[in-house]
Design a protein around this motif. Structure first.
Motif, PDB file in Angstrom:
ATOM      1  N   THR A 145      99.638  46.644  35.627  1.00  0.00           N
ATOM      2  CA  THR A 145      99.674  45.109  36.044  1.00  0.00           C
ATOM      3  C   THR A 145     101.133  44.791  35.384  1.00  0.00           C
ATOM      4  N   VAL A 146     101.441  43.725  36.241  1.00  0.00           N
ATOM      5  CA  VAL A 146     102.867  43.095  35.687  1.00  0.00           C
ATOM      6  C   VAL A 146     102.559  41.823  35.706  1.00  0.00           C
ATOM      7  N   THR A 147     103.002  40.916  34.879  1.00  0.00           N
ATOM      8  CA  THR A 147     102.901  39.555  34.551  1.00  0.00           C
ATOM      9  C   THR A 147     104.208  38.897  33.925  1.00  0.00           C
ATOM     10  N   VAL A 148     104.404  37.649  34.207  1.00  0.00           N
ATOM     11  CA  VAL A 148     105.617  37.025  33.920  1.00  0.00           C
ATOM     12  C   VAL A 148     105.437  36.419  32.492  1.00  0.00           C
ATOM     13  N   ASP A 149     106.124  36.670  31.358  1.00  0.00           N
ATOM     14  CA  ASP A 149     105.968  36.198  30.088  1.00  0.00           C
ATOM     15  C   ASP A 149     106.274  34.693  29.936  1.00  0.00           C
ATOM     16  N   ASN A 150     105.361  33.997  29.828  1.00  0.00           N
ATOM     17  CA  ASN A 150     105.641  32.453  30.025  1.00  0.00           C
ATOM     18  C   ASN A 150     106.818  32.044  28.661  1.00  0.00           C
ATOM     19  N   SER A 175     112.694  25.243  38.445  1.00  0.00           N
ATOM     20  CA  SER A 175     111.715  25.470  39.631  1.00  0.00           C
ATOM     21  C   SER A 175     110.848  26.828  39.168  1.00  0.00           C
ATOM     22  N   ASP A 176     110.798  27.151  38.239  1.00  0.00           N
ATOM     23  CA  ASP A 176     110.362  28.312  37.690  1.00  0.00           C
ATOM     24  C   ASP A 176     108.580  28.203  37.730  1.00  0.00           C
ATOM     25  N   MET A 177     108.205  27.125  37.616  1.00  0.00           N
ATOM     26  CA  MET A 177     106.759  26.750  37.307  1.00  0.00           C
ATOM     27  C   MET A 177     106.037  27.300  36.169  1.00  0.00           C
ATOM     28  N   MET A 178     106.808  27.552  34.946  1.00  0.00           N
ATOM     29  CA  MET A 178     106.312  28.281  33.694  1.00  0.00           C
ATOM     30  C   MET A 178     105.827  26.747  33.105  1.00  0.00           C
ATOM     31  N   ASP A 179     104.603  27.135  32.282  1.00  0.00           N
ATOM     32  CA  ASP A 179     104.101  25.964  31.552  1.00  0.00           C
ATOM     33  C   ASP A 179     104.703  25.382  30.483  1.00  0.00           C
ATOM     34  N   GLY A 229     100.647  33.959  40.616  1.00  0.00           N
ATOM     35  CA  GLY A 229     100.138  33.702  39.048  1.00  0.00           C
ATOM     36  C   GLY A 229     101.089  32.610  38.544  1.00  0.00           C
ATOM     37  N   TYR A 230     101.909  31.997  39.040  1.00  0.00           N
ATOM     38  CA  TYR A 230     102.511  30.718  38.367  1.00  0.00           C
ATOM     39  C   TYR A 230     102.957  29.814  39.283  1.00  0.00           C
ATOM     40  N   GLN A 231     102.892  29.878  40.759  1.00  0.00           N
ATOM     41  CA  GLN A 231     103.243  28.834  41.625  1.00  0.00           C
ATOM     42  C   GLN A 231     101.627  28.250  41.965  1.00  0.00           C
ATOM     43  N   LEU A 232     101.551  27.127  42.489  1.00  0.00           N
ATOM     44  CA  LEU A 232     100.390  26.530  42.949  1.00  0.00           C
ATOM     45  C   LEU A 232      99.809  27.033  44.051  1.00  0.00           C
TER      46      LEU A 232
END
Length: 332
Positions: A145-150, A175-179, A229-232
């Motif tokens: 699996t691949v995820t973006v490290d917030n 514009s990244d949508m990181m928390d 996984g990070y955009q709405l």
């Protein structure tokens, strides 16, 4: 009183009367024009334009062409330019985004040197600079699996924001949508002496099918997975309100809804809930649809564009980012 004393048509009889009682107005100063700056095209030190097939009338620009384009935008009274960088080389961590001599930083300095009074906004994200096309640092799990490290991404975004501010940008636009990125960027900018630099937060950025033309223009389509996984989720209006309120609490100066046309309800709700200066981004897919329909003779382009912009303003947007900025300014 009802008809015949009340006749709603009285104030619709002439263009002058209709203009006099118009409830919603669009002016060139309400618009922001996006520009794509290419590092490859800039190597020759000349005015070079490269057409973008999916967005007729929009080009990738050398730095010199971007200065020329910005001068025309300023002459038309458009409110600002929004810069997107296309680097010559990409890497896993998007280092071109925070390189002091990265393409957006170079373009910002060139535009501000020639047009000091033109407002320059820089998109703040890693997707155009990473070789995988995602908006942050990738982490690959043992199960493939691949995820973006917030949180790791926040550090790189902060470096990019500082590089942009040091180059003279007027507004940074994450514009990244990181928390948590708005608060993180606010602290980083303040610590580096850029407390006066505003943040335009892409607060309600949806995982939309309308981004296709932009991804072709910027070469930023993800090579693996997607950005859901990070955009709405397009289904979630209430979640968009929570995102906007969080960004407001973290110190955003302007909020944004993106895309615009399919999310007029969200624009209206965010404006009503927050009262903040609100930007709506009419994205590449919206532009491409209107261009294609006009080219086929299916609609009157001028009338359709101005009606669309009016609808976005009527919904509650104070500012509209649109690829039609120059044409609309001339029509207005």
């Amino acid at each position: 009183m009802g008809f015949p004393q009340t006749r709603m048509r009285r104030l619709r009889a002439t263009p002058a009367l209709r203009a006099l009682v118009a409830e919603t107005r669009v002016q060139p100063g309400d618009l922001i024009a996006p520009l794509f700056i290419s590092e490859v095209l800039s190597g020759a030190g000349a005015v070079i334009r490269e057409p973008i097939a999916t967005m007729p009338g929009i080009d990738r620009l050398s730095v010199e062409a971007a200065v020329e384009e910005a001068a025309e935008i300023a002459r038309l009274g458009i409110g600002a330019v929004l810069l997107f960088g296309i680097p010559a080389e990409k890497d896993p961590e998007g280092s071109g985004a925070y390189d002091p001599d990265g393409i957006v930083q170079v373009a910002t300095r060139a535009i501000k040197a020639t047009l000091p009074d033109l407002t320059v906004v820089c998109d703040l994200c890693l997707c155009e600079y990473t070789d995988h096309g995602h908006c942050g640092v990738l982490r690959r799990g043992g199960d493939a699996t691949v995820t973006v490290d917030n949180d790791a991404t926040l550090e790189l975004l902060a470096r990019a924001a500082i590089a942009q501010a040091a180059a003279g940008v007027d507004i940074v636009a994450p514009s990244d949508m990181m928390d948590g990125r708005v608060g993180h960027l606010r602290r980083a900018l303040d610590e580096e002496g850029f407390s006066a630099t505003p943040i335009m937060a892409y607060s309600s950025k949806f995982a939309s099918a309308f981004y296709g033309p932009f991804r072709e223009a910027a070469g930023s389509a993800p090579s693996v997975g997607d950005r859901r996984g990070y955009q709405l989720d397009p289904a979630n209006g209430a979640e968009a309100l929570r995102e906007s309120e969080l960004d407001m609490a973290e110190g955003a100066d302007l909020l944004m809804v993106k895309p615009a046309l399919a999310y007029l309800d969200v624009i209206s709700a965010v404006k009503a809930r927050t009262g903040m200066p609100l930007v709506a981004y009419s994205v590449g897919g919206e532009y491409a649809m209107l261009k294609a329909a006009a080219a086929a003779g299916f609609l009157d382009e001028r009338a359709a564009v101005l009606e669309t912009l009016t609808a976005i303003r009527r919904a509650g947007a104070d500012i509209i980012i649109t690829y039609y900025a120059k044409e609309a300014a001339r029509w207005l």
